[in-house]
Design a protein around this motif. Sequence first.
Motif, mmCIF file in Angstrom:
data_model
loop_
_atom_site.group_PDB
_atom_site.id
_atom_site.type_symbol
_atom_site.label_atom_id
_atom_site.label_comp_id
_atom_site.label_asym_id
_atom_site.label_seq_id
_atom_site.Cartn_x
_atom_site.Cartn_y
_atom_site.Cartn_z
ATOM 1 N N PHE A 57 42.967 47.970 32.450
ATOM 2 C CA PHE A 57 43.558 47.026 31.470
ATOM 3 C C PHE A 57 42.626 46.667 30.090
ATOM 4 C CE2 PHE A 57 46.272 45.900 35.316
ATOM 5 C CZ PHE A 57 47.152 45.085 35.061
ATOM 6 N N ASN A 58 42.362 46.241 29.333
ATOM 7 C CA ASN A 58 41.260 46.024 28.562
ATOM 8 C C ASN A 58 42.428 44.637 27.973
ATOM 9 O OD1 ASN A 58 39.369 46.225 26.448
ATOM 10 N ND2 ASN A 58 40.034 48.107 25.905
ATOM 11 N N ASN A 59 41.302 43.586 26.896
ATOM 12 C CA ASN A 59 41.537 42.580 26.614
ATOM 13 C C ASN A 59 42.864 41.919 26.820
ATOM 14 O OD1 ASN A 59 39.007 43.123 25.481
ATOM 15 N ND2 ASN A 59 39.948 43.924 23.542
ATOM 16 N N GLY A 60 42.749 42.080 28.342
ATOM 17 C CA GLY A 60 44.600 41.136 28.474
ATOM 18 C C GLY A 60 45.501 42.204 28.331
ATOM 19 N N GLU A 61 45.469 43.320 28.161
ATOM 20 C CA GLU A 61 46.717 43.633 27.988
ATOM 21 C C GLU A 61 46.677 45.378 28.516
ATOM 22 O OE1 GLU A 61 46.699 44.768 23.648
ATOM 23 O OE2 GLU A 61 47.516 43.053 23.632
ATOM 24 N N ALA A 62 47.741 45.983 29.143
ATOM 25 C CA ALA A 62 47.947 47.323 30.277
ATOM 26 C C ALA A 62 47.578 48.425 29.362
ATOM 27 C CB ALA A 62 49.268 46.920 31.306
ATOM 28 N N PHE A 63 48.011 49.657 29.597
ATOM 29 C CA PHE A 63 47.699 51.187 28.810
ATOM 30 C C PHE A 63 47.622 51.935 29.918
ATOM 31 C CE2 PHE A 63 45.073 47.579 26.277
ATOM 32 C CZ PHE A 63 45.048 48.209 25.081
ATOM 33 N N LEU A 91 54.393 44.455 28.191
ATOM 34 C CA LEU A 91 55.237 43.321 29.605
ATOM 35 C C LEU A 91 54.830 42.696 29.575
ATOM 36 C CD1 LEU A 91 53.252 46.053 32.826
ATOM 37 C CD2 LEU A 91 55.277 45.932 32.565
ATOM 38 N N ASN A 92 55.858 42.020 29.960
ATOM 39 C CA ASN A 92 55.357 40.394 29.998
ATOM 40 C C ASN A 92 54.481 39.906 30.280
ATOM 41 O OD1 ASN A 92 56.170 39.142 31.911
ATOM 42 N ND2 ASN A 92 58.568 39.558 31.239
ATOM 43 N N GLN A 93 54.070 38.636 29.650
ATOM 44 C CA GLN A 93 52.442 37.975 29.917
ATOM 45 C C GLN A 93 52.524 37.735 32.040
ATOM 46 O OE1 GLN A 93 50.078 37.048 27.785
ATOM 47 N NE2 GLN A 93 48.461 37.458 29.824
ATOM 48 N N ARG A 94 53.564 37.116 32.205
ATOM 49 C CA ARG A 94 53.796 36.607 34.302
ATOM 50 C C ARG A 94 53.132 38.632 34.116
ATOM 51 N NH1 ARG A 94 58.954 35.783 34.278
ATOM 52 N NH2 ARG A 94 59.551 37.364 35.322
ATOM 53 N N GLU A 95 54.404 39.578 34.092
ATOM 54 C CA GLU A 95 53.736 40.505 34.634
ATOM 55 C C GLU A 95 52.533 40.818 34.538
ATOM 56 O OE1 GLU A 95 58.014 42.346 33.948
ATOM 57 O OE2 GLU A 95 57.159 42.843 32.610
ATOM 58 N N LEU A 96 52.077 41.182 33.584
ATOM 59 C CA LEU A 96 50.422 41.254 33.878
ATOM 60 C C LEU A 96 49.542 40.959 34.485
ATOM 61 C CD1 LEU A 96 49.926 41.403 29.583
ATOM 62 C CD2 LEU A 96 49.727 43.448 31.260
ATOM 63 N N ASP A 97 49.444 38.965 34.694
ATOM 64 C CA ASP A 97 48.572 38.496 35.532
ATOM 65 C C ASP A 97 48.760 38.896 36.303
ATOM 66 O OD1 ASP A 97 48.163 36.646 32.601
ATOM 67 O OD2 ASP A 97 49.286 35.506 33.478
ATOM 68 N N LEU A 99 49.786 41.375 37.665
ATOM 69 C CA LEU A 99 49.369 43.701 38.079
ATOM 70 C C LEU A 99 48.141 42.941 38.136
ATOM 71 C CD1 LEU A 99 52.104 44.889 35.813
ATOM 72 C CD2 LEU A 99 51.463 45.125 38.508
ATOM 73 N N PHE A 100 47.404 41.965 37.064
ATOM 74 C CA PHE A 100 45.838 42.049 36.727
ATOM 75 C C PHE A 100 45.637 41.412 38.721
ATOM 76 C CE2 PHE A 100 41.968 39.953 35.529
ATOM 77 C CZ PHE A 100 41.576 41.454 34.735
ATOM 78 N N GLY A 101 46.073 40.878 38.728
ATOM 79 C CA GLY A 101 45.488 40.179 40.412
ATOM 80 C C GLY A 101 45.597 40.724 40.803
ATOM 81 N N LYS A 102 46.524 41.387 41.341
ATOM 82 C CA LYS A 102 46.548 42.371 42.384
ATOM 83 C C LYS A 102 45.486 43.319 42.502
ATOM 84 C CE LYS A 102 51.176 41.474 43.628
ATOM 85 N NZ LYS A 102 52.625 42.494 43.780
ATOM 86 N N THR A 103 45.242 44.125 41.250
ATOM 87 C CA THR A 103 44.352 44.813 41.161
ATOM 88 C C THR A 103 41.958 44.761 41.314
ATOM 89 O OG1 THR A 103 44.035 44.988 38.072
ATOM 90 C CG2 THR A 103 45.644 46.538 39.697
ATOM 91 N N ASN A 104 42.421 43.220 41.086
ATOM 92 C CA ASN A 104 41.034 43.226 41.120
ATOM 93 C C ASN A 104 41.204 42.494 42.044
ATOM 94 O OD1 ASN A 104 40.587 43.538 38.360
ATOM 95 N ND2 ASN A 104 40.266 41.843 37.630
ATOM 96 N N ARG A 105 42.049 41.426 43.247
ATOM 97 C CA ARG A 105 41.520 40.771 44.237
ATOM 98 C C ARG A 105 41.726 42.004 44.920
ATOM 99 N NH1 ARG A 105 44.167 36.682 41.612
ATOM 100 N NH2 ARG A 105 46.283 36.475 42.736
ATOM 101 N N ASP A 106 43.199 42.515 45.155
ATOM 102 C CA ASP A 106 43.621 42.820 46.597
ATOM 103 C C ASP A 106 43.009 44.591 46.766
ATOM 104 O OD1 ASP A 106 44.836 40.325 47.191
ATOM 105 O OD2 ASP A 106 46.675 41.324 46.026
ATOM 106 N N GLY A 107 42.375 45.141 45.580
ATOM 107 C CA GLY A 107 41.986 46.684 46.023
ATOM 108 C C GLY A 107 43.022 47.822 45.809
#
Length: 160
Positions: A57-63, A91-97, A99-107
């Motif tokens: 993730f970079n600047n709210g976008e997935a690469f 990806l749409n914003q809901r999917e990005l949010d 995925l970002f939450g799962k990778t940061n919080r849940d490991g």
Amino acid sequence: MAKKKQKVGSNTIALNKRARHDYFIEEEIEAGLSLQGWEVKSMRAGKANLSDSYVIFNNGEAFLFGATIQPLNVASTHIVCDPTRTRKLLLNQRELDSLFGKTNRDGYTLVALSLYWKNAWAKVKIGVAKGKKQYDKREDIKEREWKMQKDRIMKNAHRG
């Protein structure tokens, strides 16, 4: 009106077989890819590799990072072809949010599982994954070998 005949065969361009060996896949998500013209031509020729690729993730976008698409020999001379460039995932914003939450919080980590054609569009299947320990991998191998042995026994029993 004549219907177009579907091509016989698979739409899969590349698979990441190591991902299922190294990770527990919790969830799968389909994402589009932002590609250049030479990359699409190379993918049609089957010159893509997903091993060791993952999502950052970079600047709210997935690469998609680490995927290799080898350029064709007949690629254009006025374009610099970088086989391992980082490609943007669509990806749409809901999917990005999510995925970002799962990778940061849940490991969890995001791993590219497969690259395929859907109609005329190149898609990548992303897996939300948690790493396996060595004993988990051995357990999977044991289960697979037992299943093959069981199938072999049942096949021989039915012949009798």
